[in-house]
Write a protein that holds these residues in place. Structure first.
Motif, mmCIF file in Angstrom:
data_model
loop_
_atom_site.group_PDB
_atom_site.id
_atom_site.type_symbol
_atom_site.label_atom_id
_atom_site.label_comp_id
_atom_site.label_asym_id
_atom_site.label_seq_id
_atom_site.Cartn_x
_atom_site.Cartn_y
_atom_site.Cartn_z
ATOM 1 N N UNK A 26 -12.071 -5.958 7.994
ATOM 2 C CA UNK A 26 -12.429 -5.974 6.571
ATOM 3 C C UNK A 26 -12.468 -7.419 6.060
ATOM 4 N N UNK A 63 -16.949 -4.170 5.360
ATOM 5 C CA UNK A 63 -16.007 -3.626 6.320
ATOM 6 C C UNK A 63 -16.765 -3.231 7.592
ATOM 7 N N UNK A 85 -15.919 -0.326 10.705
ATOM 8 C CA UNK A 85 -15.006 0.668 11.268
ATOM 9 C C UNK A 85 -14.926 0.590 12.787
ATOM 10 N N UNK A 87 -7.546 2.417 13.216
ATOM 11 C CA UNK A 87 -7.866 3.704 12.601
ATOM 12 C C UNK A 87 -7.986 4.759 13.677
ATOM 13 N N UNK A 145 -1.370 8.805 12.241
ATOM 14 C CA UNK A 145 -0.805 7.970 11.188
ATOM 15 C C UNK A 145 -1.556 6.670 11.042
ATOM 16 N N UNK A 146 -1.311 6.023 9.938
ATOM 17 C CA UNK A 146 -1.991 4.758 9.651
ATOM 18 C C UNK A 146 -1.001 3.809 9.043
ATOM 19 N N UNK A 147 -0.994 2.594 9.519
ATOM 20 C CA UNK A 147 0.084 1.681 9.184
ATOM 21 C C UNK A 147 -0.371 0.463 8.399
ATOM 22 N N UNK A 148 -1.559 0.537 7.831
ATOM 23 C CA UNK A 148 -2.006 -0.513 6.938
ATOM 24 C C UNK A 148 -2.693 -1.642 7.680
ATOM 25 N N UNK A 149 -2.857 -2.747 6.967
ATOM 26 C CA UNK A 149 -3.602 -3.881 7.470
ATOM 27 C C UNK A 149 -2.699 -4.937 8.099
ATOM 28 N N UNK A 158 -3.219 -8.921 8.027
ATOM 29 C CA UNK A 158 -4.041 -9.891 7.313
ATOM 30 C C UNK A 158 -4.087 -11.227 8.034
ATOM 31 N N UNK A 159 -5.216 -11.905 7.894
ATOM 32 C CA UNK A 159 -5.265 -13.312 8.222
ATOM 33 C C UNK A 159 -4.613 -14.127 7.112
ATOM 34 N N UNK A 199 -1.866 7.407 1.917
ATOM 35 C CA UNK A 199 -0.963 6.343 2.326
ATOM 36 C C UNK A 199 -0.854 5.360 1.168
ATOM 37 N N UNK A 240 1.092 1.672 -0.189
ATOM 38 C CA UNK A 240 1.702 0.448 0.311
ATOM 39 C C UNK A 240 2.045 -0.487 -0.847
ATOM 40 N N UNK A 298 2.427 -4.689 -0.935
ATOM 41 C CA UNK A 298 2.330 -5.955 -0.221
ATOM 42 C C UNK A 298 2.867 -7.067 -1.118
ATOM 43 N N UNK A 317 0.195 -15.875 2.309
ATOM 44 C CA UNK A 317 0.223 -14.839 3.337
ATOM 45 C C UNK A 317 0.513 -13.481 2.705
ATOM 46 N N UNK A 323 5.852 1.095 3.083
ATOM 47 C CA UNK A 323 4.776 2.067 3.289
ATOM 48 C C UNK A 323 5.322 3.460 3.004
ATOM 49 N N UNK A 325 4.093 7.659 3.112
ATOM 50 C CA UNK A 325 3.121 8.726 3.377
ATOM 51 C C UNK A 325 3.312 9.799 2.311
ATOM 52 N N UNK A 344 -4.663 4.336 0.288
ATOM 53 C CA UNK A 344 -5.766 4.809 1.122
ATOM 54 C C UNK A 344 -5.609 6.300 1.362
ATOM 55 N N UNK A 379 -12.217 4.262 4.579
ATOM 56 C CA UNK A 379 -11.185 3.797 5.495
ATOM 57 C C UNK A 379 -10.453 2.584 4.932
ATOM 58 N N UNK A 401 -8.335 0.065 2.218
ATOM 59 C CA UNK A 401 -7.282 0.063 1.220
ATOM 60 C C UNK A 401 -7.872 -0.362 -0.120
#
Lengths: 115, 118
Positions: A33, A48, A50, A96, A100-104, A106-107, B33, B35, B37, B44, B50, B52, B95, B104, B106
């Protein structure tokens, strides 16, 4: 490298110039993304992807293009920069799929100033 | 469309005190989901916590906990025993669990700047 690498860290760019922001990840995440962050507006999705070979438009895609030739790289190109594209740009990735999904991840961001 | 609202642009807390950052989201989905941040001055983006949405229990990570009210679509972050290092911008994000295409991603709120007074 571990995670996501963005380059450059910061850049001052003359209006009308072309610029590519680089993003590389080594986690084999299928989704990537690009967001821009502006004060008072939060993070807004530009484009984005996928999975490798596919891309899609986010909420603020105008003036930007992306490609996803492989899993690891997701460059963002400004074809002809304008001052309103002055922003901090974040690349992110996620895994993806099922379970479950655990987020991003990031750079560290690129601060771009268009003058 | 999914929207995430953080109505307070700034908050301040005394060191060692507790502060709650509010967040609401608007979606027709029921399994999501959520979150929080943290973005310190280093820029950063750091995952704080998180949740659910299908789980009844509120998520907790050390001094950080959420108060998730599913019916109200509210997802607030409580920071206990605030420390100077907690000073940052905090973003709430959402999300849907059922995703395709652009879903897909956030969706982020606009953020809240938290300052911590020594």
């Amino acid at each position: 490298i571990a995670g996501i690498t963005q380059a450059p860290t910061s850049q001052i760019l003359a209006a009308g110039r072309r610029m590519t922001l680089r993003c590389t990840q080594d986690m084999r995440h299928n989704a990537m993304y690009w967001y821009r962050q502006d004060l008072g507006l939060g993070l807004r999705l530009i484009h984005y992807s996928n999975t490798a070979g596919t891309t899609g438009k986010g909420e603020v895609p105008d003036g930007y293009s992306v490609s996803r030739a492989n899993t690891d790289d997701f460059p963002l190109t400004l074809a002809s920069a304008v001052p309103s594209q002055t922003s901090v740009y974040f690349c992110a990735s996620s895994l993806n799929g099922q379970g479950g999904w655990y987020g991003y991840t990031f750079g560290s961001g690129t601060r771009l100033t268009v003058v | 469309a999914q929207t995430v609202t953080q109505s307070q642009p700034e908050m301040s807390v005394q060191e060692a005190e507790t502060v709650t950052l509010s967040c609401t989201y608007d979606t027709s989905e029921s399994d999501d989901y959520l979150f929080w941040y943290k973005q310190p001055p280093s820029r950063q983006m750091i995952l704080v916590i998180r949740q659910e949405a299908y789980k009844q229990q509120n998520a907790t990570e050390n001094r950080f906990s959420v108060n998730f009210q599913k019916a109200a679509k509210s997802f607030s972050l409580k920071i206990s025993d605030s420390q100077l290092g907690d000073a940052a911008m905090y973003f709430c994000a959402y999300r849907s669990a059922f995703v395709s295409g652009a879903n897909s991603k956030l969706t982020f709120g606009k953020g809240i700047t938290l300052s911590v007074r020594p």
